[in-house]
Design a protein around this motif. Structure first.
Motif, mmCIF file in Angstrom:
data_model
loop_
_atom_site.group_PDB
_atom_site.id
_atom_site.type_symbol
_atom_site.label_atom_id
_atom_site.label_comp_id
_atom_site.label_asym_id
_atom_site.label_seq_id
_atom_site.Cartn_x
_atom_site.Cartn_y
_atom_site.Cartn_z
ATOM 1 N N ILE A 1 0.836 -1.199 0.000
ATOM 2 C CA ILE A 1 0.000 0.000 0.000
ATOM 3 C C ILE A 1 0.872 1.251 0.000
ATOM 4 C CG2 ILE A 1 -1.706 1.345 1.314
ATOM 5 C CD1 ILE A 1 -2.867 -1.157 -0.048
ATOM 6 N N HIS A 2 1.948 1.237 0.783
ATOM 7 C CA HIS A 2 2.860 2.385 0.813
ATOM 8 C C HIS A 2 3.514 2.591 -0.551
ATOM 9 C CE1 HIS A 2 2.543 3.420 5.013
ATOM 10 N NE2 HIS A 2 2.725 2.148 5.347
ATOM 11 N N ARG A 3 3.858 1.506 -1.219
ATOM 12 C CA ARG A 3 4.424 1.615 -2.574
ATOM 13 C C ARG A 3 3.430 2.274 -3.521
ATOM 14 N NH1 ARG A 3 8.897 -1.664 -4.330
ATOM 15 N NH2 ARG A 3 9.676 -2.993 -2.662
ATOM 16 N N ILE A 4 2.176 1.840 -3.448
ATOM 17 C CA ILE A 4 1.138 2.417 -4.304
ATOM 18 C C ILE A 4 0.987 3.908 -4.012
ATOM 19 C CG2 ILE A 4 -1.353 2.477 -4.765
ATOM 20 C CD1 ILE A 4 -1.343 -0.587 -4.404
ATOM 21 N N ASN A 5 1.008 4.274 -2.746
ATOM 22 C CA ASN A 5 0.875 5.687 -2.380
ATOM 23 C C ASN A 5 2.021 6.520 -2.952
ATOM 24 O OD1 ASN A 5 -1.506 5.205 -1.009
ATOM 25 N ND2 ASN A 5 -0.494 4.964 0.966
ATOM 26 N N ARG A 6 3.245 5.982 -2.910
ATOM 27 C CA ARG A 6 4.383 6.701 -3.484
ATOM 28 C C ARG A 6 4.219 6.857 -4.996
ATOM 29 N NH1 ARG A 6 7.180 3.794 0.441
ATOM 30 N NH2 ARG A 6 7.807 2.171 -1.013
ATOM 31 N N ILE A 7 3.756 5.795 -5.652
ATOM 32 C CA ILE A 7 3.540 5.852 -7.102
ATOM 33 C C ILE A 7 2.474 6.899 -7.425
ATOM 34 C CG2 ILE A 7 2.681 4.572 -9.101
ATOM 35 C CD1 ILE A 7 3.951 2.036 -7.734
ATOM 36 N N GLN A 8 1.400 6.922 -6.645
ATOM 37 C CA GLN A 8 0.352 7.929 -6.868
ATOM 38 C C GLN A 8 0.929 9.340 -6.724
ATOM 39 O OE1 GLN A 8 -2.562 6.487 -4.013
ATOM 40 N NE2 GLN A 8 -3.888 5.818 -5.680
ATOM 41 N N GLY A 9 1.810 9.530 -5.765
ATOM 42 C CA GLY A 9 2.460 10.832 -5.588
ATOM 43 C C GLY A 9 3.294 11.210 -6.802
ATOM 44 N N LYS B 1 13.122 17.406 -15.649
ATOM 45 C CA LYS B 1 12.293 17.033 -14.501
ATOM 46 C C LYS B 1 11.207 16.050 -14.932
ATOM 47 C CE LYS B 1 9.239 18.907 -10.956
ATOM 48 N NZ LYS B 1 8.590 20.110 -10.422
ATOM 49 N N ALA B 2 10.570 16.310 -16.068
ATOM 50 C CA ALA B 2 9.510 15.431 -16.562
ATOM 51 C C ALA B 2 10.045 14.028 -16.841
ATOM 52 C CB ALA B 2 8.876 16.020 -17.820
ATOM 53 N N ILE B 3 11.202 13.951 -17.455
ATOM 54 C CA ILE B 3 11.809 12.652 -17.764
ATOM 55 C C ILE B 3 12.153 11.906 -16.481
ATOM 56 C CG2 ILE B 3 13.859 11.532 -18.745
ATOM 57 C CD1 ILE B 3 13.734 13.747 -20.943
ATOM 58 N N LEU B 4 12.714 12.613 -15.509
ATOM 59 C CA LEU B 4 13.065 11.973 -14.235
ATOM 60 C C LEU B 4 11.819 11.477 -13.502
ATOM 61 C CD1 LEU B 4 15.921 14.311 -12.972
ATOM 62 C CD2 LEU B 4 16.126 11.986 -13.900
ATOM 63 N N LEU B 5 10.743 12.264 -13.542
ATOM 64 C CA LEU B 5 9.489 11.841 -12.910
ATOM 65 C C LEU B 5 8.933 10.596 -13.587
ATOM 66 C CD1 LEU B 5 7.734 15.295 -12.379
ATOM 67 C CD2 LEU B 5 8.498 13.728 -10.578
ATOM 68 N N LEU B 6 8.951 10.583 -14.903
ATOM 69 C CA LEU B 6 8.460 9.414 -15.643
ATOM 70 C C LEU B 6 9.299 8.175 -15.349
ATOM 71 C CD1 LEU B 6 7.661 11.092 -19.056
ATOM 72 C CD2 LEU B 6 6.019 10.024 -17.500
ATOM 73 N N LYS B 7 10.603 8.355 -15.318
ATOM 74 C CA LYS B 7 11.497 7.230 -15.029
ATOM 75 C C LYS B 7 11.252 6.692 -13.623
ATOM 76 C CE LYS B 7 16.287 5.792 -14.846
ATOM 77 N NZ LYS B 7 17.685 6.158 -14.972
ATOM 78 N N ALA B 8 11.099 7.587 -12.661
ATOM 79 C CA ALA B 8 10.865 7.165 -11.276
ATOM 80 C C ALA B 8 9.551 6.413 -11.152
ATOM 81 C CB ALA B 8 10.876 8.375 -10.351
ATOM 82 N N ALA B 9 8.495 6.916 -11.794
ATOM 83 C CA ALA B 9 7.190 6.255 -11.733
ATOM 84 C C ALA B 9 7.256 4.883 -12.405
ATOM 85 C CB ALA B 9 6.122 7.118 -12.386
ATOM 86 N N HIS B 10 7.945 4.805 -13.526
ATOM 87 C CA HIS B 10 8.080 3.535 -14.247
ATOM 88 C C HIS B 10 8.822 2.509 -13.400
ATOM 89 C CE1 HIS B 10 9.975 0.822 -17.274
ATOM 90 N NE2 HIS B 10 8.730 0.838 -17.729
ATOM 91 N N ALA C 1 2.675 14.317 -9.432
ATOM 92 C CA ALA C 1 3.713 15.291 -9.801
ATOM 93 C C ALA C 1 3.787 15.426 -11.319
ATOM 94 C CB ALA C 1 5.066 14.862 -9.230
ATOM 95 N N ILE C 2 3.672 14.312 -12.040
ATOM 96 C CA ILE C 2 3.664 14.361 -13.506
ATOM 97 C C ILE C 2 2.435 15.134 -13.991
ATOM 98 C CG2 ILE C 2 3.442 12.975 -15.614
ATOM 99 C CD1 ILE C 2 5.039 10.762 -14.067
ATOM 100 N N LYS C 3 1.292 14.841 -13.401
ATOM 101 C CA LYS C 3 0.049 15.533 -13.762
ATOM 102 C C LYS C 3 0.187 17.036 -13.537
ATOM 103 C CE LYS C 3 -4.733 15.667 -12.220
ATOM 104 N NZ LYS C 3 -5.693 15.023 -11.310
ATOM 105 N N ASN C 4 0.798 17.410 -12.431
ATOM 106 C CA ASN C 4 0.975 18.834 -12.122
ATOM 107 C C ASN C 4 1.862 19.534 -13.147
ATOM 108 O OD1 ASN C 4 -0.704 18.756 -9.910
ATOM 109 N ND2 ASN C 4 0.966 18.381 -8.468
#
Length: 88
Positions: A11-19, A37-46, A23-26
């Protein structure tokens, strides 16, 4: 219904992914044009999704073995999971 320690971690992992997705949505909503920044956010989420998937499968397999599901059922479920994971 209480969650196991592993379920809580999932659940904590899912919450971090949602965060990360928020951030990408924002960056889209604010039209912030920071490409790095966008590329790093996408890479982190992936990466986080990949790690979540791995952890989720491990938890599922542990549950299957604890419940002593038949080998045939486990094999079938694993094959379905693998097919689904690679048909993205």
């Amino acid at each position: 219904m209480s969650l196991s320690d592993n379920q809580t971690k999932l659940i904590h992992r899912i919450n971090r992914i949602q965060g990360q997705l928020e951030a990408i949505k924002n960056t889209i909503v604010t039209e912030e044009q920071d490409c790095e920044k966008a590329i790093l956010l996408l890479k982190a989420a992936h990466q986080a999704m990949k790690k979540f998937g791995e952890a989720y499968i491990h938890e599922y397999m542990d549950t299957c073995f604890k419940e002593k599901k038949s080998t045939q059922n486990i094999e079938s479920d694993v094959k379905k999971a693998i097919s689904a994971a690679f048909s993205l």
